[in-house]
Design a protein around this motif. Structure first.
Motif, short mmCIF file in Angstrom:
data_model
loop_
_atom_site.label_atom_id
_atom_site.label_comp_id
_atom_site.label_asym_id
_atom_site.label_seq_id
_atom_site.Cartn_x
_atom_site.Cartn_y
_atom_site.Cartn_z
N VAL A 12 -24.27 12.19 -30.45
CA VAL A 12 -23.20 11.94 -31.39
C VAL A 12 -22.74 10.55 -31.49
N LEU A 13 -22.72 9.67 -30.31
CA LEU A 13 -22.49 8.36 -30.41
C LEU A 13 -23.27 7.43 -31.21
N ALA A 16 -22.78 7.89 -34.76
CA ALA A 16 -21.57 7.37 -35.05
C ALA A 16 -21.56 6.03 -35.23
N ARG A 19 -24.49 5.38 -38.27
CA ARG A 19 -24.18 6.02 -39.42
C ARG A 19 -25.44 5.78 -40.45
N GLU A 25 -19.03 10.52 -39.26
CA GLU A 25 -19.34 10.63 -37.87
C GLU A 25 -19.36 12.04 -37.69
N CYS A 26 -18.59 12.89 -38.36
CA CYS A 26 -18.43 14.40 -38.01
C CYS A 26 -19.85 15.21 -38.21
N ALA A 29 -21.18 15.35 -35.12
CA ALA A 29 -20.27 15.97 -33.98
C ALA A 29 -20.21 17.40 -34.32
N PHE A 273 -13.15 11.46 -40.04
CA PHE A 273 -13.14 10.81 -38.59
C PHE A 273 -12.24 11.55 -37.63
N PHE A 276 -14.36 14.45 -36.76
CA PHE A 276 -15.07 13.89 -35.53
C PHE A 276 -14.64 13.88 -34.14
N LEU A 369 -15.97 2.07 -31.35
CA LEU A 369 -16.26 2.08 -32.49
C LEU A 369 -15.67 0.82 -33.28
#
Length: 415
Positions: A12-13, A16, A19, A25-26, A29, A273, A276, A369
């Motif tokens: 996930v990171l 993010a 991208r 990001e969601c 996530a 976000f 996320f 971020l």
């Protein structure tokens, strides 16, 4: 199971940070959160509780983001850039000092996102307008967006998460973090003045910059909103309602003057976000409720002596640079809460962890971020970041600021 939980967080990171194709990001996530529940890493009840615990924090964040956008729409940052330029008198050292003051206050009052997205372009434009080298002020903006976000719960999403964990009032939180915040900013300024001495010594040109009228209405509303944060605890009012009221008060003149639109205000709160953050909370819960979370809780210090605070701060800084500061503070607050006899996280240790996850990201690009966002902002304005400069500057500032801020926190806890 533990390996899967870690892989989900890292995946996930990574999404993010990179991208791909500009996707929010969601996109990564939300499926990861569903997979964490389906795989049994976190139960549906634990997931629901994690989301419920974070909803007030996320609402608070949305209101603060709206505040920052509306302040910009009403000319607060244009006015601030004008004041900085005229006050510097084309002297790089003077401008750097004023930039540190403005950046520290902006980050503290309107969050690190306001500093990265709104103040950074204004600083670059001001430096160029004054004929000064823009590089010191560019790096100052990203360092201050991290280190200067210690002061208030509104300053950083990590602060909001820690604030909800310690259960103190807005004013008490700010009072405890005031000295660490000031010390961290001063340490950064001293290092910056030495590191960028050659750039700062170059004189600017003699062109006169026309002043920008002060947006008195916006500044007054912002001042009243900050005052509202300070007294909200005494009145039993949640800070999210104060932030919401401030955003509504700023929206009235901004909409009336056609400086923004309702759709734009909603967009600036970045709903994707916010989703996320909620989904990441569920994914991180898969670690916090597993063996790694228990291992972390078993090995964290339980005292609040200086050495204990420093161990937590340094550990938090390392963790932030490994998995990013947002999941780091989620994991640490959960672990500290589990380790406390009463089930409530110890205030001093949580705040020490906060020092680590806020100052630590100045060491690497992946620490926060906000740093990744800053890289995109400065590159788009012709002042791309250099890894060598960022790393050398981080090695000089981060350990010193971390040590000084932790010592200041220990002192504040004794008072």
């Amino acid at each position: 199971m533990t390996a899967l939980a870690v892989l989900l967080v890292l995946g996930v990171l990574a999404f993010a940070i990179i991208r791909p194709r500009g996707l929010p990001e969601c996109v990564a996530a939300l499926p990861a959160a569903v997979l964490a529940i389906y795989a049994g890493l976190v139960t549906p009840v634990q997931a629901r509780l994690a989301v419920a615990d974070m909803l007030p924090t996320v609402g608070f964040l949305a209101a603060v983001l709206a505040l920052a956008h509306l302040a910009d729409a009403l000319g607060v940052f244009r006015w601030l850039a004008s004041v900085l330029g005229r006050s510097s008198r084309r002297d790089g050292h003077r401008l750097l000092t004023f930039v540190f003051v403005a950046g520290a206050v902006t980050t503290a009052a309107l969050s690190l996102d306001a500093t990265v997205v709104l103040l950074t372009p204004a600083l670059l434009a001001t430096a160029r307008q004054e004929g000064l080298v823009a590089r010191p002020y560019s790096y100052a903006s990203v360092h201050l967006s991290n280190s200067a976000s210690l002061l208030m719960p509104v300053s950083n999403l990590t602060n909001l998460l820690a604030f909800s964990a310690v259960g103190v009032s807005f004013l008490h939180f700010t009072a405890l973090m005031a000295l660490p915040w000031l010390v961290a900013v001063v340490v950064e300024l001293l290092v910056f003045r030495w590191f960028f001495a050659r750039d700062l010594d170059r004189p600017g040109h003699d062109d006169t910059v026309a002043p920008v009228p002060a947006p008195r209405v916006a500044l007054t509303i912002l001042g009243l909103t900050l005052a509202g944060f300070a007294v909200s605890g005494f009145a039993g009012i949640e800070p999210v309602w104060v932030a919401g009221a401030g955003a509504v008060a700023l929206a009235v003149p901004a909409l009336a003057r056609r400086r923004t639109r309702v759709r734009r205000i909603v967009r600036e709160t970045t709903p994707e976000f916010l989703l996320f953050v909620l989904a990441l909370g569920v994914v991180v819960a898969g670690i916090s409720h597993g063996p790694l979370g228990r291992l972390l809780a078993d090995h964290l210090p339980s005292g609040t002596g200086f050495v204990d605070l420093l161990i937590v701060a340094v550990g938090a800084a390392v963790l932030a640079n490994v998995v990013n500061n947002l999941p780091a503070i989620m994991m640490l607050t959960a672990a500290l809460g589990a380790a406390a006899p009463s089930g409530a996280a110890t205030t001093g240790l949580v705040l020490a962890a906060l020092i680590g996850v806020n100052i630590g990201p100045n060491l690497t690009y992946v620490g926060s971020l906000a740093t990744m966002l800053w890289r995109r902002v400065v590159a788009a304005r012709g002042e791309p970041a250099r890894l060598s400069t960022f790393t050398r500057l981080g090695l000089l500032t981060t350990p010193a600021a971390l040590l000084a801020a932790t010592a200041a926190l220990w002192l504040a806890l004794q008072i």
